[in-house]
Design an enzyme around this catalytic site. Structure first.
Site, PDB file in Angstrom:
ATOM      1  N   LYS A   1      44.821  18.744  -1.843  1.00 26.29           N
ATOM      2  CA  LYS A   1      45.061  18.894  -3.283  1.00 26.29           C
ATOM      3  C   LYS A   1      46.358  19.661  -3.512  1.00 26.29           C
ATOM      4  O   LYS A   1      46.581  20.718  -2.924  1.00 26.29           O
ATOM      5  CB  LYS A   1      43.888  19.602  -3.961  1.00 26.29           C
ATOM      6  CG  LYS A   1      44.030  19.659  -5.482  1.00 26.29           C
ATOM      7  CD  LYS A   1      42.736  20.086  -6.146  1.00 26.29           C
ATOM      8  CE  LYS A   1      42.887  20.208  -7.657  1.00 26.29           C
ATOM      9  NZ  LYS A   1      43.273  18.915  -8.283  1.00 26.29           N
TER      10      LYS A   1
ATOM     11  N   HIS B   1      38.712  23.129  -3.238  1.00 27.74           N
ATOM     12  CA  HIS B   1      39.027  21.714  -3.053  1.00 27.74           C
ATOM     13  C   HIS B   1      39.529  21.448  -1.637  1.00 27.74           C
ATOM     14  O   HIS B   1      39.832  22.373  -0.888  1.00 27.74           O
ATOM     15  CB  HIS B   1      40.086  21.248  -4.056  1.00 27.74           C
ATOM     16  CG  HIS B   1      39.575  21.055  -5.443  1.00 27.74           C
ATOM     17  ND1 HIS B   1      39.504  22.093  -6.351  1.00 27.74           N
ATOM     18  CD2 HIS B   1      39.090  19.957  -6.084  1.00 27.74           C
ATOM     19  CE1 HIS B   1      39.002  21.638  -7.495  1.00 27.74           C
ATOM     20  NE2 HIS B   1      38.747  20.350  -7.358  1.00 27.74           N
TER      21      HIS B   1
END
EC number: 1.17.1.8
Length: 256
Positions: free
Chosen positions: A147, A143
């Site tokens: 995040k 990600h």
């Protein structure tokens, strides 16, 4: 026309949902909850920080906020029931128990990932886990740098699917990091590794590895709109459901 209430309106997922709702024929944004006085792409008339006004102005609520905000939403909803679609990740056991408790008086759909592709990936991985019982399972998720939780909720759901398929308790076999002399890999071990960097929306790979061969199943999200559209469809479906805790599979009509 389903009236959508957007909770946590200033977040990136909320902004994506706002954009997707502009093209939605069966739902409209009727109200948005935020502690900020101004939110990008939203008129001030739609904004409120008052729970009572927020709940009154919508049929279904979509929540992609932070876990503390989700807990506040659930606690208010317990005495003011309203269908809730919750995509907040990183919830601990106590917070998930609150989800179960609240679902006794209202329909709640909770999913760590709202995309159709990930729902199918979970199904395929479950089947592969049963059939390939001698294969080692490793999961890698990637990600963007911003995040906050790791491993991702999607990866943990995926790990839960493959563990359940082998009649294993995930807490007993989960590994989320390796360093130093950790010894040989145990037979039932399920590893989940997290990568962070750049602007990656989401990439999940579950691998089944054996001597002489391996299989890797991969899902890559290239836009947050994938999750937004899934959440909107889930909200439209949830509006007419009875009290209970639902999954994205339920909204898609996927049978066990």
């Amino acid at each position: 026309m389903v009236k959508i209430g957007l909770y946590g309106a200033s977040g990136k997922m909320a902004q994506s949902i706002i954009s997707c709702l502009k093209d939605e024929k069966d739902a409209t944004l009727s109200v948005a909850f935020s502690q900020k006085n101004e939110v990008e792409n939203l008129s001030s008339e739609l904004l409120t920080n008052d729970f009572a006004k927020f709940f009154e102005a919508c049929d279904v609520i979509i929540d992609f906020s932070q876990k503390e905000a989700t807990v506040a939403l659930l606690n208010y909803a317990r005495t003011n029931p309203k269908p809730l679609v919750i995509g907040t990740t990183g919830l601990n056991d106590d917070e998930k128990n609150l989800l179960h408790l609240a679902s006794g008086t209202m329909p709640i759909l909770y999913a760590t990932n709202m995309s159709l592709g990930v729902a199918v990936l979970n199904r395929i991985a479950r089947i592969a886990s049963k059939v390939l019982r001698e294969f080692d399972i490793e999961i890698v998720e990637q990600h963007h740098r911003h995040k906050k939780d790791a491993p991702s909720g999607t990866a943990m759901t995926l790990a839960g699917c493959v563990a359940e398929a082998r009649d294993l308790n995930l807490k007993d076999v989960l590994v989320t990091g390796r360093a130093g002399m950790v010894g040989a890999r145990s037979k039932d071990e399920i590893a989940v590794m997290a990568l962070r960097g750049g602007d990656v929306v989401g990439r999940h790979t579950v691998g089944f590895y054996n001597d002489g061969e391996f299989i890797e199943l991969n899902h890559t999200a290239t836009s947050r709109a994938t999750f937004s559209k899934g959440a909107i469809k889930a909200a439209i479906w949830l509006k007419d459901q009875s009290s209970g805790l639902y999954s994205i599979d339920d909204s898609l009509g996927l049978d066990d």
